[in-house]
Each structure stands twice: as C-alpha cells, then as structure tokens.
Write a protein that holds these residues in place. Structure first.
Motif, PDB file in Angstrom:
ATOM      1  N   GLY A 271       0.784  -1.237   0.000  1.00 64.90           N
ATOM      2  CA  GLY A 271       0.000   0.000   0.000  1.00 64.90           C
ATOM      3  C   GLY A 271       0.811   1.279   0.000  1.00 64.90           C
ATOM      4  O   GLY A 271       0.242   2.371  -0.027  1.00 64.90           O
TER       5      GLY A 271
ATOM      6  N   ARG B 209      -9.016   5.540  -3.966  1.00 70.22           N
ATOM      7  CA  ARG B 209      -7.648   5.071  -3.698  1.00 70.22           C
ATOM      8  C   ARG B 209      -7.346   3.836  -4.546  1.00 70.22           C
ATOM      9  O   ARG B 209      -8.165   2.907  -4.621  1.00 70.22           O
TER      10      ARG B 209
ATOM     11  N   SER C 109      -4.598   6.811   1.301  1.00 67.99           N
ATOM     12  CA  SER C 109      -5.549   5.728   1.537  1.00 67.99           C
ATOM     13  C   SER C 109      -6.650   6.170   2.503  1.00 67.99           C
ATOM     14  O   SER C 109      -7.835   5.897   2.281  1.00 67.99           O
TER      15      SER C 109
ATOM     16  N   GLU D 250     -15.219   6.723   0.886  1.00 66.04           N
ATOM     17  CA  GLU D 250     -15.984   5.470   0.799  1.00 66.04           C
ATOM     18  C   GLU D 250     -16.991   5.374   1.946  1.00 66.04           C
ATOM     19  O   GLU D 250     -18.160   5.045   1.750  1.00 66.04           O
TER      20      GLU D 250
ATOM     21  N   GLY E  90     -21.261   5.389   2.139  1.00 65.40           N
ATOM     22  CA  GLY E  90     -21.945   4.212   2.673  1.00 65.40           C
ATOM     23  C   GLY E  90     -21.376   2.880   2.272  1.00 65.40           C
ATOM     24  O   GLY E  90     -22.033   1.844   2.451  1.00 65.40           O
ATOM     25  N   VAL E  91     -20.161   2.831   1.738  1.00 66.64           N
ATOM     26  CA  VAL E  91     -19.563   1.538   1.398  1.00 66.64           C
ATOM     27  C   VAL E  91     -19.365   0.734   2.685  1.00 66.64           C
ATOM     28  O   VAL E  91     -18.719   1.216   3.610  1.00 66.64           O
ATOM     29  N   PRO E  92     -19.955  -0.465   2.750  1.00 67.20           N
ATOM     30  CA  PRO E  92     -19.773  -1.267   3.974  1.00 67.20           C
ATOM     31  C   PRO E  92     -18.383  -1.912   3.999  1.00 67.20           C
ATOM     32  O   PRO E  92     -17.623  -1.792   3.039  1.00 67.20           O
ATOM     33  N   SER E  93     -18.061  -2.572   5.102  1.00 67.52           N
ATOM     34  CA  SER E  93     -16.807  -3.330   5.190  1.00 67.52           C
ATOM     35  C   SER E  93     -17.139  -4.757   5.613  1.00 67.52           C
ATOM     36  O   SER E  93     -18.284  -5.068   5.953  1.00 67.52           O
ATOM     37  N   TYR E  94     -16.116  -5.599   5.620  1.00 64.17           N
ATOM     38  CA  TYR E  94     -16.300  -6.986   6.055  1.00 64.17           C
ATOM     39  C   TYR E  94     -16.777  -7.042   7.505  1.00 64.17           C
ATOM     40  O   TYR E  94     -17.384  -8.022   7.921  1.00 64.17           O
TER      41      TYR E  94
ATOM     42  N   SER F 270     -18.966  -4.874   8.875  1.00 63.31           N
ATOM     43  CA  SER F 270     -20.290  -4.266   9.055  1.00 63.31           C
ATOM     44  C   SER F 270     -21.320  -5.308   9.494  1.00 63.31           C
ATOM     45  O   SER F 270     -21.496  -6.326   8.817  1.00 63.31           O
TER      46      SER F 270
ATOM     47  N   GLU G  53      -9.748  -2.440   9.719  1.00 63.11           N
ATOM     48  CA  GLU G  53     -10.172  -3.287   8.602  1.00 63.11           C
ATOM     49  C   GLU G  53     -10.049  -2.539   7.278  1.00 63.11           C
ATOM     50  O   GLU G  53      -9.502  -3.046   6.300  1.00 63.11           O
ATOM     51  N   ARG G  54     -10.535  -1.310   7.251  1.00 64.96           N
ATOM     52  CA  ARG G  54     -10.563  -0.554   5.992  1.00 64.96           C
ATOM     53  C   ARG G  54      -9.176  -0.071   5.569  1.00 64.96           C
ATOM     54  O   ARG G  54      -8.970   0.251   4.404  1.00 64.96           O
TER      55      ARG G  54
ATOM     56  N   SER H  21      -6.438  -1.996   6.053  1.00 66.14           N
ATOM     57  CA  SER H  21      -5.552  -3.166   6.136  1.00 66.14           C
ATOM     58  C   SER H  21      -4.659  -3.312   4.912  1.00 66.14           C
ATOM     59  O   SER H  21      -3.693  -4.074   4.940  1.00 66.14           O
ATOM     60  N   GLY H  22      -4.942  -2.565   3.849  1.00 68.00           N
ATOM     61  CA  GLY H  22      -4.082  -2.622   2.672  1.00 68.00           C
ATOM     62  C   GLY H  22      -2.846  -1.749   2.775  1.00 68.00           C
ATOM     63  O   GLY H  22      -2.067  -1.668   1.830  1.00 68.00           O
ATOM     64  N   ASN H  23      -2.663  -1.082   3.913  1.00 67.06           N
ATOM     65  CA  ASN H  23      -1.485  -0.230   4.119  1.00 67.06           C
ATOM     66  C   ASN H  23      -0.679  -0.750   5.294  1.00 67.06           C
ATOM     67  O   ASN H  23      -1.104  -0.639   6.451  1.00 67.06           O
TER      68      ASN H  23
ATOM     69  N   GLU I 190     -21.047  -2.374  -3.056  1.00 70.05           N
ATOM     70  CA  GLU I 190     -21.834  -1.299  -2.453  1.00 70.05           C
ATOM     71  C   GLU I 190     -23.187  -1.099  -3.139  1.00 70.05           C
ATOM     72  O   GLU I 190     -23.970  -0.258  -2.702  1.00 70.05           O
TER      73      GLU I 190
ATOM     74  N   ARG J 102     -26.306  -5.502  -1.604  1.00 71.16           N
ATOM     75  CA  ARG J 102     -26.289  -5.462  -0.133  1.00 71.16           C
ATOM     76  C   ARG J 102     -27.564  -6.050   0.463  1.00 71.16           C
ATOM     77  O   ARG J 102     -27.520  -6.720   1.486  1.00 71.16           O
TER      78      ARG J 102
ATOM     79  N   ARG K  92     -20.480  -9.495   1.098  1.00 76.17           N
ATOM     80  CA  ARG K  92     -19.507  -9.845   2.150  1.00 76.17           C
ATOM     81  C   ARG K  92     -18.302 -10.590   1.588  1.00 76.17           C
ATOM     82  O   ARG K  92     -17.170 -10.404   2.060  1.00 76.17           O
TER      83      ARG K  92
ATOM     84  N   LEU L 156     -16.063  -8.001   0.065  1.00 77.57           N
ATOM     85  CA  LEU L 156     -15.424  -7.180   1.097  1.00 77.57           C
ATOM     86  C   LEU L 156     -14.400  -7.971   1.910  1.00 77.57           C
ATOM     87  O   LEU L 156     -13.534  -7.385   2.564  1.00 77.57           O
ATOM     88  N   ALA L 157     -14.487  -9.314   1.857  1.00 78.64           N
ATOM     89  CA  ALA L 157     -13.492 -10.154   2.543  1.00 78.64           C
ATOM     90  C   ALA L 157     -12.211 -10.276   1.731  1.00 78.64           C
ATOM     91  O   ALA L 157     -11.191 -10.735   2.242  1.00 78.64           O
TER      92      ALA L 157
ATOM     93  N   SER M 117      -7.610  -5.797  -0.640  1.00 81.28           N
ATOM     94  CA  SER M 117      -7.657  -4.568   0.156  1.00 81.28           C
ATOM     95  C   SER M 117      -8.584  -3.602  -0.563  1.00 81.28           C
ATOM     96  O   SER M 117      -8.959  -3.812  -1.716  1.00 81.28           O
TER      97      SER M 117
ATOM     98  N   GLN N 182      -7.967  -0.717  -1.820  1.00 79.86           N
ATOM     99  CA  GLN N 182      -7.366  -0.189  -3.044  1.00 79.86           C
ATOM    100  C   GLN N 182      -7.534  -1.172  -4.203  1.00 79.86           C
ATOM    101  O   GLN N 182      -7.852  -0.778  -5.332  1.00 79.86           O
TER     102      GLN N 182
ATOM    103  N   ASN O  93     -11.034  -1.370  -5.490  1.00 84.93           N
ATOM    104  CA  ASN O  93     -11.388  -0.228  -6.338  1.00 84.93           C
ATOM    105  C   ASN O  93     -10.896  -0.410  -7.769  1.00 84.93           C
ATOM    106  O   ASN O  93     -11.428   0.205  -8.696  1.00 84.93           O
TER     107      ASN O  93
ATOM    108  N   SER P 160      -7.171  -9.624   8.294  1.00 88.38           N
ATOM    109  CA  SER P 160      -7.612  -8.924   7.093  1.00 88.38           C
ATOM    110  C   SER P 160      -6.517  -9.001   6.042  1.00 88.38           C
ATOM    111  O   SER P 160      -5.341  -9.165   6.364  1.00 88.38           O
ATOM    112  N   TYR P 161      -6.914  -8.830   4.785  1.00 85.20           N
ATOM    113  CA  TYR P 161      -5.977  -8.749   3.672  1.00 85.20           C
ATOM    114  C   TYR P 161      -5.077  -9.989   3.601  1.00 85.20           C
ATOM    115  O   TYR P 161      -3.848  -9.892   3.641  1.00 85.20           O
TER     116      TYR P 161
END
Lengths: 168, 329
Positions: free
Chosen positions: A43, A53, A106, A113, A117-121, A123, A139-140, A142-144, B78, B83, B91, B94-95, B98, B100, B103, B235-236
C-alpha cells in the motif's frame, strides 16, 4: 495521451510497460509516492484517482489516460498541510515515514468510501451508515502496512480528523 | 516485463477482433495480470483493455441482476441490490484483497485471476505444471498449508484464490461470454476446471473468448445469507477456508439452502453433498458437522493442510448456526 496529475496535464508514457508509480516517480519526479513491495501487498504506492484510492504499482500508466490523479504532493492547499497530514505530525502517525504518503492518500479515499456508505467486512448491517470505530479503521486500512508499527498513531490521526465527518 | 502493445477496446466486437490474435490478453484492473507479467509468468504481446466495456449493473425483471464484467469490485459490493438481496456476495467481495485493490479489480478479472500457490509464482526456483506444463509440482511435497484437499490431481494441488467466486458458485450464477464463434452462456460452476492433467487451463474458456457479464438469478432467501473467511491474519490475506451459505427455514427444519467453500480446491467448491444432507432436515450442530463430513469424505490432505476438512466443518456449523437462528453477520 495525457494524465492530469495534481491538476496539471502530463504526457502518458510511450512505453505501455511503465506503471503509474514509476511514471510519477521517475518521469514526473513526484517521489512522495513510495515503492514498497511493487506487487500490491504493502500500500505504500497508494494514490487517488478521481478521489478513489488505488495502488499505482499495479496500474499501467497508459490505463489512466485522461484521468485525474492526486498524489501526496497534491494534498496541501495554499502552503498549508492537509488536516490529515497535520494530524499525522500531531499524533506520531509515523516513525520512518516511508508508508506515510500511502497511508494518508488511503485514509482520504477511505473517508470518501465511508461517507457514501460503502460497507466493510466488519459491518453488522450492510445497509447501515458507517461509524469509523478503531476496528473499522483497522479493517478498511488493512491494505497499508507500516513496518515501524505506528498503527495506533495512524488511527489516532484518522479519528481526530476524518472520522468525525462521517455520519454515525 | 516483456514489451507489449496496448489498446483500449471501445466495444465488445473490437475487443474480440484484437483479442483473438495469438499472444493477446484482455486487461481488466491489472491487479493480477500486471503482477504476473512483472514476474514473467504471463508474457502477452498485446493487452486489450476491456475496462470500458460492460460497466453497468442492471436489475432484471425477474428480480435478478445482470453484472457487467467491467464493474469494479467496490461498485458491486456497495450496490444497494447486492447489499440487500445478495449479502453473501457483498460480504465475499469485502473479505477479499484490500480496499485499493477492490477499487481497481473488475468482476471479469476476478473470475480469471490465477492461483497464489507459492510455487506457481516462483519462476526461478520451483517446478509448476500450471506455469510450465510437464515440469512437475513442488507443492505436492512442499509447504502446502494453503493448498487443495478436494478435486486435486497428481499434477496440481493449487486452489482458486477468489472470495467473490465462492459466493457466485453458491448463488447459481450464469456467466455470459462473447467469442469469435458467437456468444454463449454457461453455469458459473462450469467455468472453472479441476486440474486433472491440464492444470495450465484454469477455465473452459477458449482462446479469445471474453467474459461480458455475470447474471444472478433471483433467490427468495438470498437475504438470509453470509460469507465467512478463515485466514492467517484478520484482514488482507487469502482464505485458508471460506464458506458462503444461504438458508431458508420451514419451522425448525431446513427447507432449502446453498453452500460453497473457498480455499479447498482448484475451483470454487459448490457443496452439493452437504446441501443434500441438510435439505429437509433439522438445523442442529451435529447435522451441520455431519454434512461437512459428507462433503469432505473424499478429501486428500497433504502434509500441511490436514486441518482443512475439520476447519471447514466448524466454519459451516458456525455459519449455519447463525443463519438458522436468525443471528446473522
């Protein structure tokens, strides 16, 4: 063929092999964006394309013809640090600083995001508004990766600036 | 990286004209292909950028969804309909990877990403039948914690790395493909192959064929579904085991359900034996574990991955326990 980098049109590379990361660093001499793993695992090379990003190491520069790219050099306004940059200083969001430009780009992308309203794993409810708790930020983001382990300071900086603007 | 030409396709027909040439490859977000090219594993002469094609998500009259192959992972996760009606798919996406990478990555590219077997990536140091047919497989007797326990062969024990694809396998998705001989559609579960003696071929797609869309049929109980992923860090990371499940209850019995596993095979693994064992029966922890045992009866563990069948069973029991008692997420 041109990209718009931090508001300025620049030519795309003639050689399609050139990554967006190498184009930024080697051709445009914007060395704020860092090369860590060069394989999408760390990242450090994160930049914003129209506010989203992405990893510039896995992006071929020619694929971003006509797109607006923002690097860490493009965040300060009128000589003043972006509020998140200032917060990284305030909260010790780094030690060596190598991952910092990627972390900051990031986090700005993450805030956008979360705001839309972008959810995450993590949520519980995929349709609910997001609250950027520490766990959600972990969590959001974690790519960095941060080899110095400045994660607590990074999360503090994000919570102090970006997180409050996301509706709970 | 070896030199290549780059062209952006404005329409499917144009992509196919270029894509059928020898040495051509379609380019999505590049998150896997660019890495494979840098490592010297993929060496296309020409990249056809198809990210501008098929970028919409259409609601179907029957309640299903038609998802363009160029839709980015984040955009799919999203989307309100995903959803609400297909939370398992949201899910699963999102699992994966990352934020980035989500996207950048496209739906079509996600389906066609290649295994993350260490030996597949080790061009200089390892034998790999998937990378170099006939060279041998160093994973069979190597570090094979992440490798397959179902459907593998002597030639290859690699797993398919996608999370999204596990949900698509459970959801009875259909893949729409355009090719030089015309368009066709196939069940998602028929897209990926088991390795057999041709592990170099991940899918049944012919040269030049292009995935244009993935279609989801309506699933009345799709909202009562989830995706859970077990991995070496929180994660990741790629899945050691993942499970996608959707359940419809009738009183205290399971009326219908869908189950698929990730991290166990060369393809996303639709668990038809476990589904058959549970359909119409009681929703007990013992029934869930027995169903998983039936699914993994033919498992052939390697040195480092013998934990997988039991972990898959516990994962299934946990997920179904939540879904059958209304305690989802």
């Amino acid at each position: 063929m041109s990209l718009i980098v931090n508001g300025t049109a620049v030519p795309a590379p003639a050689d399609a092999r050139v990554s967006l990361l190498d184009h930024l660093r080697e051709t445009l001499h914007l060395t704020g964006t860092k090369k860590g793993c060069n394989q999408g695992a760390c990242g450090a090379c994160t930049v914003l394309v129209e506010g989203e990003r992405i990893l510039s190491c896995l992006a071929l520069a020619v694929q971003y013809d006509g797109r607006q790219v923002t690097t860490v050099e493009g965040l300060a306004q009128d000589g003043a640090l972006h509020p998140l940059q200032a917060a990284f200083v305030e909260h010790d969001g780094f030690q060596c600083g190598y991952c910092t430009p990627g972390q900051i780009c990031s986090a700005i992308g993450m805030a956008a995001e979360a705001q839309r309203g972008v959810p995450s794993y993590l949520s519980d409810d995929l349709s609910a508004d997001t609250t950027l708790t520490r766990a959600e930020i972990q969590e959001r983001m974690s790519g960095n990766l941060c080899r110095c382990g400045a994660y607590n300071g990074i999360i503090d900086a994000i919570q102090a600036t970006i997180a409050p603007k996301v509706p709970a | 990286m070896t030199p290549f030409d780059y062209a952006r396709a404005g329409e499917v027909a144009e992509a196919l004209r270029h894509g059928t040439a020898p040495g051509a490859a379609y380019l999505g977000g590049g998150t896997n292909l660019v890495d494979l090219m840098r490592e010297g594993i993929a060496r296309p002469d020409r990249l056809i950028d198809v990210t501008g094609l098929s970028t919409t998500i259409e609601e179907r009259a029957d309640g299903g969804l038609l998802i363009g192959a160029g839709v980015r992972n984040t955009a799919l996760a999203e989307h309100p309909a995903v959803r609400q009606r297909y939370p398992m798919l949201a899910r699963a996406i999102l699992a994966g990877a990352s934020a980035q990478i989500r996207n950048m990555a496209t739906v079509g590219g996600n389906l066609l990403q290649r295994t993350r077997c260490f030996y597949f990536y080790d061009v200089d140091g390892a034998r790999c039948n998937k990378r170099e047919p006939g060279s041998g497989c160093d994973a069979q007797d190597g570090f094979n914690r992440i490798h397959a326990v179902l459907g593998a062969s002597d030639a290859c024990v690699a797993t398919h790395p996608s999370d999204m694809c596990v949900a698509l396998a459970a959801l009875d998705a259909t893949v729409h493909v355009a090719g030089p001989q015309g368009s066709r559609s196939l069940p998602f579960t028929d897209l990926h192959r088991l390795p057999g003696d041709r592990p170099d071929q991940d899918t049944v797609l012919a040269a030049g064929e292009l995935i244009t869309a993935v279609e989801l049929a309506p699933l009345s109980f799709g909202a009562n579904a989830t995706y859970r992923k077990m991995r070496d860090r929180a994660s990741y990371a790629f899945a050691l085991i993942s499970v996608a499940a959707a359940v419809e209850m009738d009183g205290d019995r399971i009326a219908d359900l869908r189950i698929a596993f990730g991290g166990v095979a060369h393809k996303p693994w639709r668990a038809t034996k476990a589904e058959a064992a549970l359909r119409g029966g009681p929703a007990t922890q013992q029934a869930f574990l027995d169903a998983a045992a039936a699914e993994f009866a033919d498992a052939r563990p390697l040195r480092d991955n013998a934990f997988k069948p039991a972990l898959a069973g516990r994962a299934l029991a946990a997920v179904l326990g939540a879904l059958t008692t209304g305690d989802v997420a």
